[in-house]
Design a protein around this motif. Structure first.
Motif, PDB file in Angstrom:
ATOM      1  N   VAL A   2       0.740  -1.208  -0.183  1.00  0.00           N
ATOM      2  CA  VAL A   2      -0.089   0.052  -0.104  1.00  0.00           C
ATOM      3  C   VAL A   2       0.914   1.339   0.018  1.00  0.00           C
ATOM      4  N   PRO A   3       1.531   1.523  -1.096  1.00  0.00           N
ATOM      5  CA  PRO A   3       2.541   2.613  -1.263  1.00  0.00           C
ATOM      6  C   PRO A   3       1.999   3.983  -0.736  1.00  0.00           C
ATOM      7  N   VAL A   4       0.782   4.274  -0.559  1.00  0.00           N
ATOM      8  CA  VAL A   4       0.660   5.643   0.134  1.00  0.00           C
ATOM      9  C   VAL A   4       0.716   5.496   1.559  1.00  0.00           C
ATOM     10  N   LEU A   5       1.364   4.446   2.190  1.00  0.00           N
ATOM     11  CA  LEU A   5       1.430   4.258   3.781  1.00  0.00           C
ATOM     12  C   LEU A   5       3.262   4.149   3.750  1.00  0.00           C
ATOM     13  N   THR A   6       3.484   4.614   4.890  1.00  0.00           N
ATOM     14  CA  THR A   6       4.869   4.680   5.282  1.00  0.00           C
ATOM     15  C   THR A   6       4.692   3.584   6.519  1.00  0.00           C
ATOM     16  N   ILE A   7       5.767   3.047   6.942  1.00  0.00           N
ATOM     17  CA  ILE A   7       6.117   2.213   7.862  1.00  0.00           C
ATOM     18  C   ILE A   7       5.828   2.736   8.930  1.00  0.00           C
ATOM     19  N   ALA A   8       5.950   4.091   9.015  1.00  0.00           N
ATOM     20  CA  ALA A   8       5.476   4.755  10.386  1.00  0.00           C
ATOM     21  C   ALA A   8       4.065   4.807  10.413  1.00  0.00           C
ATOM     22  N   ASP A   9       3.214   5.170   9.444  1.00  0.00           N
ATOM     23  CA  ASP A   9       1.829   5.347   9.175  1.00  0.00           C
ATOM     24  C   ASP A   9       1.408   3.934  10.233  1.00  0.00           C
ATOM     25  N   LEU A  10       1.867   2.853   9.462  1.00  0.00           N
ATOM     26  CA  LEU A  10       1.250   1.409   9.914  1.00  0.00           C
ATOM     27  C   LEU A  10       1.471   0.919  11.026  1.00  0.00           C
ATOM     28  N   GLY A  11       2.531   1.502  11.675  1.00  0.00           N
ATOM     29  CA  GLY A  11       2.719   1.152  13.006  1.00  0.00           C
ATOM     30  C   GLY A  11       4.038   0.110  12.996  1.00  0.00           C
ATOM     31  N   VAL A  12       4.441  -0.301  11.859  1.00  0.00           N
ATOM     32  CA  VAL A  12       5.373  -1.513  11.659  1.00  0.00           C
ATOM     33  C   VAL A  12       6.645  -0.954  12.184  1.00  0.00           C
ATOM     34  N   LEU A  13       7.206   0.296  11.925  1.00  0.00           N
ATOM     35  CA  LEU A  13       8.575   0.581  12.576  1.00  0.00           C
ATOM     36  C   LEU A  13       8.203   0.831  14.291  1.00  0.00           C
ATOM     37  N   ARG A  14       8.965   0.230  15.017  1.00  0.00           N
ATOM     38  CA  ARG A  14       8.610  -0.011  16.296  1.00  0.00           C
ATOM     39  C   ARG A  14       9.659   1.018  17.205  1.00  0.00           C
ATOM     40  N   GLY A  15      11.017   1.131  16.522  1.00  0.00           N
ATOM     41  CA  GLY A  15      11.854   2.021  17.290  1.00  0.00           C
ATOM     42  C   GLY A  15      13.137   2.049  16.880  1.00  0.00           C
ATOM     43  N   VAL A  16      14.169   2.808  17.321  1.00  0.00           N
ATOM     44  CA  VAL A  16      15.423   3.039  16.938  1.00  0.00           C
ATOM     45  C   VAL A  16      16.162   3.125  18.308  1.00  0.00           C
ATOM     46  N   ARG A  17      17.484   2.329  18.424  1.00  0.00           N
ATOM     47  CA  ARG A  17      18.341   2.342  19.582  1.00  0.00           C
ATOM     48  C   ARG A  17      19.634   2.003  19.095  1.00  0.00           C
ATOM     49  N   HIS A  18      20.364   2.489  20.075  1.00  0.00           N
ATOM     50  CA  HIS A  18      21.999   2.071  19.816  1.00  0.00           C
ATOM     51  C   HIS A  18      22.577   1.055  20.825  1.00  0.00           C
ATOM     52  N   GLU A  19      23.234   0.216  19.884  1.00  0.00           N
ATOM     53  CA  GLU A  19      23.975  -0.871  20.822  1.00  0.00           C
ATOM     54  C   GLU A  19      25.510  -0.595  20.295  1.00  0.00           C
ATOM     55  N   GLY A  20      26.224   0.097  21.228  1.00  0.00           N
ATOM     56  CA  GLY A  20      27.334   0.392  20.972  1.00  0.00           C
ATOM     57  C   GLY A  20      27.351   1.516  19.761  1.00  0.00           C
ATOM     58  N   ASP A  21      28.313   1.227  18.905  1.00  0.00           N
ATOM     59  CA  ASP A  21      28.307   2.279  17.624  1.00  0.00           C
ATOM     60  C   ASP A  21      27.327   1.638  16.663  1.00  0.00           C
ATOM     61  N   GLU A  22      26.503   0.782  16.792  1.00  0.00           N
ATOM     62  CA  GLU A  22      25.415   0.237  15.924  1.00  0.00           C
ATOM     63  C   GLU A  22      24.187   1.013  16.080  1.00  0.00           C
ATOM     64  N   VAL A  23      23.184   1.415  15.191  1.00  0.00           N
ATOM     65  CA  VAL A  23      21.922   1.628  15.306  1.00  0.00           C
ATOM     66  C   VAL A  23      21.135   0.426  15.008  1.00  0.00           C
ATOM     67  N   VAL A  24      20.177   0.105  15.866  1.00  0.00           N
ATOM     68  CA  VAL A  24      19.346  -1.081  15.720  1.00  0.00           C
ATOM     69  C   VAL A  24      17.895  -0.369  15.518  1.00  0.00           C
ATOM     70  N   VAL A  25      17.200  -0.834  14.086  1.00  0.00           N
ATOM     71  CA  VAL A  25      15.870  -0.441  14.034  1.00  0.00           C
ATOM     72  C   VAL A  25      15.000  -1.605  14.230  1.00  0.00           C
ATOM     73  N   THR A  26      14.105  -1.504  14.869  1.00  0.00           N
ATOM     74  CA  THR A  26      13.111  -2.617  15.120  1.00  0.00           C
ATOM     75  C   THR A  26      11.684  -2.430  14.237  1.00  0.00           C
TER      76      THR A  26
END
Length: 155
Positions: free
Chosen positions: A19-43
């Motif tokens: 459904v290309p009019v929706l973003t993953i933020a719109d859908l709630g599929v994007l749960r978060g972003v965090r750091h693990e040391g120097d690496e970024v983890v997107v959930t």
């Protein structure tokens, strides 16, 4: 250095391939972003386990991280399971504009009085098939304007 908020905003703009009019933020599929040391983890959490769009979403998030020159990875989390309650109001409005009836109500509803036609607004509609163009949608028809439309199922 790119802030977590900037990363969240950038990856949140990744479009849903189904459904290309929706973003993953719109859908709630994007749960978060965090750091693990120097690496970024997107959930991210799929709309349902086995969703074929998740491979492409993961790839697009990885490309977005690279475009920000961020060392990161994407983590898929299945619990808690995704629910349409996580969809943004903006995302639901985008569905209507795109011709898909958005999910309505909170929690499980065993009785459905009607699904409003996203084209003419009539509540006089009929479900044609519980399974539509994707597993997340059902196929409906408006008895007023006679047009078929997808309804994003409440999960």
């Amino acid at each position: 250095m790119v802030t977590d908020a900037a990363i969240l905003e950038a990856v949140g703009e990744v479009a849903d391939p189904e459904v290309p009019v929706l973003t993953i933020a719109d859908l709630g599929v994007l749960r978060g972003v965090r750091h693990e040391g120097d690496e970024v983890v997107v959930t991210i959490t799929p709309t349902y386990s086995g969703c074929p769009a998740m491979d492409l979403i993961r790839h697009e998030v990885e490309l977005t991280l690279r475009s920000l020159d961020v060392d990161g990875r994407v983590e898929t989390v299945l619990s808690p399971a995704w629910t349409t309650d996580w969809m943004s109001e903006s995302g639901k409005a985008k569905l209507v504009d795109y011709g898909i009836a958005p999910p309505s109500g909170a929690g499980p509803v065993m009785l459905r009085l009607s699904v409003r036609c996203p084209l003419c607004g009539s509540p006089d509609t009929t479900e044609l098939s519980h399974f539509g163009s994707t597993s997340c949608k059902a196929l409906w028809r408006c008895n007023t304007c006679r047009e078929p439309f997808d309804h994003f199922k409440a999960i």
